[in-house]
Structure formats: C-alpha cells, structure tokens
Motif scaffolding. Structure first.
Motif, PDB file in Angstrom:
ATOM      1  N   LEU A   1       0.721  -1.108   0.028  1.00 34.96           N
ATOM      2  CA  LEU A   1      -0.217  -0.265   0.062  1.00 34.96           C
ATOM      3  C   LEU A   1       1.013   1.174  -0.011  1.00 34.96           C
ATOM      4  O   LEU A   1       0.448   2.230  -0.101  1.00 34.96           O
ATOM      5  N   SER A   2       1.577   1.308   0.902  1.00 38.92           N
ATOM      6  CA  SER A   2       2.981   2.325   0.913  1.00 38.92           C
ATOM      7  C   SER A   2       3.530   2.692  -0.383  1.00 38.92           C
ATOM      8  O   SER A   2       3.837   3.223  -1.204  1.00 38.92           O
ATOM      9  N   THR A   3       3.998   1.923  -0.972  1.00 40.00           N
ATOM     10  CA  THR A   3       4.594   2.323  -2.697  1.00 40.00           C
ATOM     11  C   THR A   3       3.696   2.433  -3.308  1.00 40.00           C
ATOM     12  O   THR A   3       3.869   2.402  -4.267  1.00 40.00           O
ATOM     13  N   ILE A   4       2.339   1.500  -3.712  1.00 36.66           N
ATOM     14  CA  ILE A   4       1.331   2.315  -5.101  1.00 36.66           C
ATOM     15  C   ILE A   4       0.884   3.958  -4.260  1.00 36.66           C
ATOM     16  O   ILE A   4       0.903   4.664  -4.944  1.00 36.66           O
ATOM     17  N   ARG A   5       0.729   4.011  -3.138  1.00 35.20           N
ATOM     18  CA  ARG A   5       0.756   5.619  -2.741  1.00 35.20           C
ATOM     19  C   ARG A   5       1.801   6.158  -3.374  1.00 35.20           C
ATOM     20  O   ARG A   5       1.697   7.685  -4.058  1.00 35.20           O
ATOM     21  N   ALA A   6       3.101   6.216  -2.655  1.00 38.64           N
ATOM     22  CA  ALA A   6       4.538   7.018  -3.735  1.00 38.64           C
ATOM     23  C   ALA A   6       4.105   6.456  -5.262  1.00 38.64           C
ATOM     24  O   ALA A   6       4.437   8.067  -5.505  1.00 38.64           O
ATOM     25  N   PHE A   7       3.951   5.540  -5.324  1.00 33.86           N
ATOM     26  CA  PHE A   7       3.122   6.074  -7.077  1.00 33.86           C
ATOM     27  C   PHE A   7       2.778   7.179  -7.339  1.00 33.86           C
ATOM     28  O   PHE A   7       2.857   7.634  -8.170  1.00 33.86           O
TER      29      PHE A   7
END
Length: 269
Positions: free
Chosen positions: A228-234
């Motif tokens: 989820l944090s990776t999707i948010r960063a993208f």
C-alpha cells in the motif's frame, strides 16, 4: 487520477486481504488512485478460495476479467518449450493483453499472482511484485527465503517490491523495508537451534520451528503495508518508472525507495 491494474490468482485468504485492504485505503482517501480492473487467472468454479476472491472483487464494482490458465493450458496440444517459458504461457499472456486492451493502467500490481510473466507483457505494462526478502536477500518463495536466512545465520531481512521481468525475483528494486531477526525477540530461538543443520530442523520440526515462525510473522505483517505504501508513493509521484527503471520525483535513478521507517510506524499503530 492514478490508475492501477490488479493481478491475482485468488488462491487464498491473503489474496483477499490484499485486495480488501487496498480498496478500503482507496475509499478512505489514504491512497489517491483507482483500481481500473482486476484480473484473475482462474475462473468461477475452479476453486472455493478463488470463488471467494471473485465474489469479493465483484462486490467492489470494479471491472473483473477472469481467464483460466489451467483451462487454456489443458486445451492446447502443443506444450513445447520456447525460450524461458513454454509456448502456451506466452500465448496465454497475449490473450490476457487482448482482453485488457481497453484499459490503460499507470501501474499493475501482482498481488498473489502465481504465474511468471513473459517478456511481451512485461513490456506492455509497468508491473510490480512483492518478494519476501530484502534487496540483497535470497530468491524463491517465502519458505525457501526463511530457510536460507537460517542457514546463513542472517541478522536482518526484509520485504521488497520489484519490477516484474521474465527472470523470477530479479527485477530492479522499487521499494523495500528491512527489519532485524536478532535481538530480544529472536535470540532464544537462534540459541535453540545451535549445532543443528537446516536439514535436521526441517526433519524434526519443519515450519513449526519457532525461529522459522517468528521470522515469517514479522515479514508477513509488513507485506500489506509495503504494498500500500508503494502504491501511494507511485500515486504521489515519489516513484515512477522510466525506461524500465525506477526513478524518484526528480527523475533520478534509485536502487529502491527505503520505506522501513514508514512501515515500522504503520505496524506499531
């Protein structure tokens, strides 16, 4: 709005948990993105667990595309090999891309997708996948990773997201978090296996070994937060893909976005 495609085989509870948590975060506004489609490599009736996943996906009113790799494989007469993947697998990817041709995702997330992706589909989409190890850690499924960590007497491990390439678990690292597997929570378990080989531990206790279970517990609880944090960063533009490589918000190549502090804060809440 940033758009993602969601790929899963829907094999079990964890696949549903990933999708459910992502959808809840999106609904709350914690992640500014839309799931443009969900692709499942099984069809209704193939597995009770997958049927639960399909029902969950349908409940979110997100376009769902199901295409059984087993039925496609078994319906072909020619299963000869070509390159790194069998012919049927490459053709299966082509059929997937044809079914998804009307969607234009910015990013595709493999969330419990149990097939190796061929070169053509890797070129068509920017795809990321979870691997249960640190960037410099072992390859393989999570069980293999843990046994290798024990054999190496490792002091740290982690979880990472990497770009999907045809070579399994070898794509460039996009994001990661690390954590210690030594100290108060682990030392007594390390001491308990002193003088025993990994083969002995596998034969006597297998995955019931307390060190094995504790490493898995601490890795598993970081997996969904990292995704989820990776999707948010993208979606925020902190990470993007350029020429097949991850870059930061300034367009500079990165060897992985370290989210360790953010993930630690999330799991402490």
């Amino acid at each position: 709005m940033y758009k993602i495609g969601w790929f899963s085989t829907g094999r079990g509870k964890s696949a549903r948990a990933l999708l459910e948590t992502a959808c809840k975060s999106i609904k709350k506004g914690e992640i500014e993105t839309d799931i443009e489609f969900i692709f499942c490599s099984r069809e209704p009736g193939e597995s009770p667990e997958t049927d639960k996943f399909i029902a969950l996906a349908e409940s979110y009113n997100i376009p769902l595309v199901c295409f059984s790799y087993k039925k496609f494989r078994d319906g072909r007469q020619d299963n000869s090999k070509s390159g790194t993947l069998e012919d049927w697998r490459l053709e299966y990817d082509r059929r997937i891309m044809a079914k998804l041709k009307d969607f234009k995702p910015d990013l595709c997330v493999l969330a419990g997708y149990m097939l190796i992706v061929g070169r053509e589909m890797c070129s068509e989409y920017n795809m990321i996948n979870l691997h249960p190890a640190a960037p410099d850690g072992p390859a393989g499924i999570w069980q293999d990773v843990i046994w290798q960590l024990i054999e190496q007497k490792a002091s740290r491990t982690g979880v990472m997201m990497h770009l999907v390439i045809p070579e399994l678990d070898r794509g460039p690292v996009v994001s990661y978090c690390t954590f210690p597997i030594s100290g108060a929570l682990f030392d007594s378990h390390w001491q308990a296996i002193e003088g025993h080989s990994v083969d002995d531990i596998k034969k006597q206790q297998g995955e019931d070994n307390l060190l094995f279970k504790t490493i898995r517990e601490h890795g598993f609880k970081r997996e969904i937060p990292l995704i989820l944090s990776t999707i948010r960063a993208f979606s925020r533009g902190d990470i993007s893909i350029r020429d097949g490589k991850p870059v930061d918000s300034q367009g500079r190549a990165i060897s992985g976005y370290n989210l360790s502090a953010e993930i630690d804060n999330i799991i402490k809440q």
